[in-house]
Enzyme design. Structure first.
Site, mmCIF file in Angstrom:
data_model
loop_
_atom_site.group_PDB
_atom_site.id
_atom_site.type_symbol
_atom_site.label_atom_id
_atom_site.label_comp_id
_atom_site.label_asym_id
_atom_site.label_seq_id
_atom_site.Cartn_x
_atom_site.Cartn_y
_atom_site.Cartn_z
ATOM 1 N N ASP A 82 0.808 -1.224 0.000
ATOM 2 C CA ASP A 82 0.000 0.000 0.000
ATOM 3 C C ASP A 82 0.845 1.279 0.000
ATOM 4 O O ASP A 82 1.971 1.294 0.507
ATOM 5 C CB ASP A 82 -0.937 0.003 1.213
ATOM 6 C CG ASP A 82 -2.082 -0.991 1.058
ATOM 7 O OD1 ASP A 82 -2.362 -1.397 -0.080
ATOM 8 O OD2 ASP A 82 -2.687 -1.367 2.078
ATOM 9 N N TYR A 298 -7.286 4.672 -2.438
ATOM 10 C CA TYR A 298 -6.759 4.173 -1.164
ATOM 11 C C TYR A 298 -7.456 4.852 0.006
ATOM 12 O O TYR A 298 -7.647 6.065 0.016
ATOM 13 C CB TYR A 298 -5.255 4.412 -1.098
ATOM 14 C CG TYR A 298 -4.590 3.712 0.057
ATOM 15 C CD1 TYR A 298 -4.748 2.342 0.245
ATOM 16 C CD2 TYR A 298 -3.809 4.413 0.975
ATOM 17 C CE1 TYR A 298 -4.149 1.689 1.301
ATOM 18 C CE2 TYR A 298 -3.194 3.765 2.035
ATOM 19 C CZ TYR A 298 -3.371 2.410 2.194
ATOM 20 O OH TYR A 298 -2.781 1.764 3.246
#
Length: 689
Positions: A82, A298
């Protein structure tokens, strides 16, 4: 065999990305972190410049073995965890375990999991950003030093299984400080006077404003008597009319914090659930013929920035759907986040509307996606325009005021309106068309006594908002922090608001006495600032740790010597143990309260605490229906004769039989309404409020 190996955190993310990259890429999951500090010891050498001792996480051996096997065969290894500090740290730990070159440009990041975004990121791989890794390391080591030094003191002096931490201790302090405000609050009497007025056929309400052209506080009944004595009949005159046009701008698109707050208010989601569902939407949803696509950007971000591409797509959608007048003419006001150049949380494509996506999503996924989609699209729409009017209604020395507003142009409010913890003020309130000099009649003048109210306890949404406003923690820490203080039984929820427990207050008092820095808001905020400076490369992580630990270890030594042992007495259960005859007491366990024998460890008898609902068991007709809780803390109903009778129901039996099939009726909750339905057939009774 694929030449390129790509490592991500989760199988869902791996599945989505592999479809985009094609046969030359093999994508596998690390299942989150693969290395961490050991659980059985401190894992930080305070004598050797705070050197961390990282080990492979227990149970991750097979995963690491598989990663090494694939990495050995691949020509290139890409680390696609991420795009935040945590993700950067995962990439770094993977590079160490797989013995990759430090200077290798093998780190790829993308803010959304769509084909274009993923392919573009692989054109621009970079080196691992060590400043971000160090910021995460510093946070992890700080939290370990605090937890592994304070917790043993609390175990020894208060009770086993307790913990304290930088962020959780401040969150607990906020709840306790608010409770103390409520306890110390002294209500004060005040009065209001409301009047109902009539003009021709229209009626409207107004509130007392001035006496002799000055504000006049109505503190007691004597003040009321003074005003009512000054009134002469029911005729009043409009002495002033003020008309204004008010603009209301849409809220920014979501950050992690505002998403958690709004999902709590609108969807009744806990912070942890919000993040879990958001992660599913981010990592990819199978859209059948369209393939697997990440539907949102995200979800761990404190930025409200939006890319030009996303703005252009939203503008096109708004123009096509509502017309040119509904598009925003404002300049961008989004803030850049403290953590990297992330965007706000938004749909990866505005054109994937909630209605179009509904058939591919679970109920929770749909509700959260709809919230994110509507908030983002509304943020790109024109402001709402409200016409406001204020009327002064006068008789002699007495003045009332009526305020009204109507929506002239709905703008973004056509699609979405942000909710608040308190009552929103955007409702229309139409007043009759009146001009200065018009006469109106008072049909009712009603004084009402009130008392000031204490500040409300924190809801989860309000606590998240306060943590964010005070700059305590980061987007990724809000949900686990709130989860921790509940699991430790430091706070409990009553009517969806946090109340500190006796244990929580005891722990807080000890931490406050012996570790004042840990619960100091300013200290915690300053520490977050230092972590940001590490991420920016302005200071080394070891210097930050040393600056904290040198004074903290003295606090630990003082607490070990001076903290008095506190005995927390168990609450009597009001019955005796059927095994040995000793009194039963109420204990707090992992899943809530239970009864245990006070003669422990000689007698280990335990019993669940059951609450009868006053209805006979519909299966055996002998036992009573009792309320129980599952391991996931969900309420269900069973028979008091269990295990002899295995009756179970998620819905509450009401003690009546169905007039259609003679099976038992239950209360079935849907949102804010409760319906009586049959447990067996389609019989229903009218919904109850």
């Amino acid at each position: 065999m694929a030449d390129n190996l790509v490592i991500v955190e989760s199988p869902a993310k791996a599945k989505t990305i592999e479809k985009y990259l094609g046969k030359k890429y093999k994508v596998i999951a690390s299942m989150g972190h693969v290395r961490d500090l050991p659980r059985s010891q401190m894992g930080v050498d305070t004598e050797d410049n705070y050197e961390p001792k990282y080990i492979t996480i227990r149970g991750k051996g097979p995963v690491v073995k598989e990663l090494k096997k694939h990495a050995k065969k691949a020509k290139n290894v890409f680390l696609a965890s991420d795009p935040d500090r945590e993700g950067e740290a995962i990439a770094w730990h993977l590079s160490k375990i797989l013995e990759l070159e430090d200077s290798k440009e093998n780190r790829v990041v993308f803010n959304e999991i769509t084909k274009d975004a993923v392919k573009e990121s692989f054109k621009n791989p970079r080196e691992i950003e060590m400043n971000l890794v160090d910021a995460q390391q510093a946070r992890r080591i700080l939290d370990r030093l605090v937890g592994y030094n304070i917790s043993p003191v609390l175990w020894k002096k208060v009770k086993k299984g307790l913990s304290a931490g930088r962020v959780q201790s401040v969150a607990l302090r906020l709840v306790i400080d608010r409770e103390n405000e409520i306890r110390n609050f002294k209500p004060e009497e005040y009065w209001i006077i409301e009047g109902e007025f009539r003009y021709k056929k229209s009626k409207f309400n107004a509130k007392f404003l001035h006496y002799k052209n000055k504000p006049f506080k109505l503190k007691t009944k004597k003040d009321i008597e003074k005003i009512t004595a000054a009134l002469d009949g029911d005729q009043f005159e409009i002495t002033n009319v003020t008309k204004k046009e008010k603009t209301r701008n849409p809220a920014n698109p979501f950050t992690t914090s505002t998403l958690q707050q709004e999902a709590a208010r609108k969807l009744n989601f806990k912070a942890r659930k919000t993040m879990m569902v958001a992660q599913q939407l981010y990592e990819g949803i199978d859209l059948k013929k369209q393939g697997t696509i990440g539907l949102i950007t995200y979800m761990r971000t404190d930025s409200t920035r939006i890319s030009d591409t996303a703005k252009a797509e939203a503008k096109q959608y708004i123009t096509d759907k509502y017309g040119e007048s509904y598009t925003s003419k404002r300049k961008a006001s989004g803030k850049q986040g403290d953590q990297d150049a992330h965007e706000a949380i938004r749909p990866s494509s505005t054109m994937r509307t909630p209605d179009d996506m509904k058939s591919f999503l679970t109920k929770d996924q749909y509700r959260l996606y709809k919230l994110i989609w509507e908030r983002f699209v509304a943020s790109q729409m024109a402001p709402a325009i409200l016409d406001t009017v204020s009327l002064d209604i006068t008789q002699g020395d007495i003045k009332f005021r009526a305020n009204g507003q109507t929506i002239k142009f709905k703008g973004f409010m056509t699609l979405y309106v942000e909710t608040k913890d308190d009552i929103d003020s955007e409702k229309e309130n139409k007043l009759p068309k009146l001009e200065q000099g018009d006469k109106v009649t008072a049909t009712q003048i009603e004084p009402a006594q009130h008392y000031t109210q204490p500040p409300p306890r924190y809801t989860e949404a309000r606590l998240v908002k306060t943590l964010e406003e005070l700059k305590i923690g980061r987007p990724s820490t809000y949900a686990p922090t709130i989860d921790t203080i509940q699991k430790r039984n430091y706070v409990k929820l009553e009517s969806k608001r946090f109340v500190p427990t006796e244990l929580g207050e005891i722990v807080h008092e000890q931490v406050k006495e012996y570790f004042p820095e840990i619960i100091d808001v300013e200290f915690t905020v300053n520490m977050e600032t230092l972590l940001d400076k590490i991420a920016e490369g302005d200071i080394t992580w070891r210097k930050v740790i040393d600056g904290f630990f040198s004074s903290f270890k003295q606090d630990v030594e003082r607490a070990e010597e001076e903290m008095e042992k506190i005995e927390i007495k168990d609450e009597p259960a009001g019955e005796d143990c059927e095994v040995c005859g000793s009194p039963m007491v109420i204990k707090m366990g992992r899943y809530g309260k239970f009864m245990a024998c006070s003669n422990f460890p000689d007698c280990r008898n335990t019993k669940a605490i059951v609450k009868s609902i006053g209805v006979k068991c519909p299966k055996c007709n002998d036992g009573d229906v009792v309320e129980r809780k599952s391991k996931k803390n969900r309420v269900f109903y069973g028979c008091s004769k269990y295990p002899e009778c295995d009756f179970i129901s998620w819905d509450k039996p009401i003690g009546r039989d169905c007039p259609k099939c003679n099976q038992y009726l239950v209360e079935n909750k849907k949102g804010k309404t409760t319906q009586v339905i049959c447990s067996n057939c389609d019989y229903k009774e009218a919904a109850q409020k």
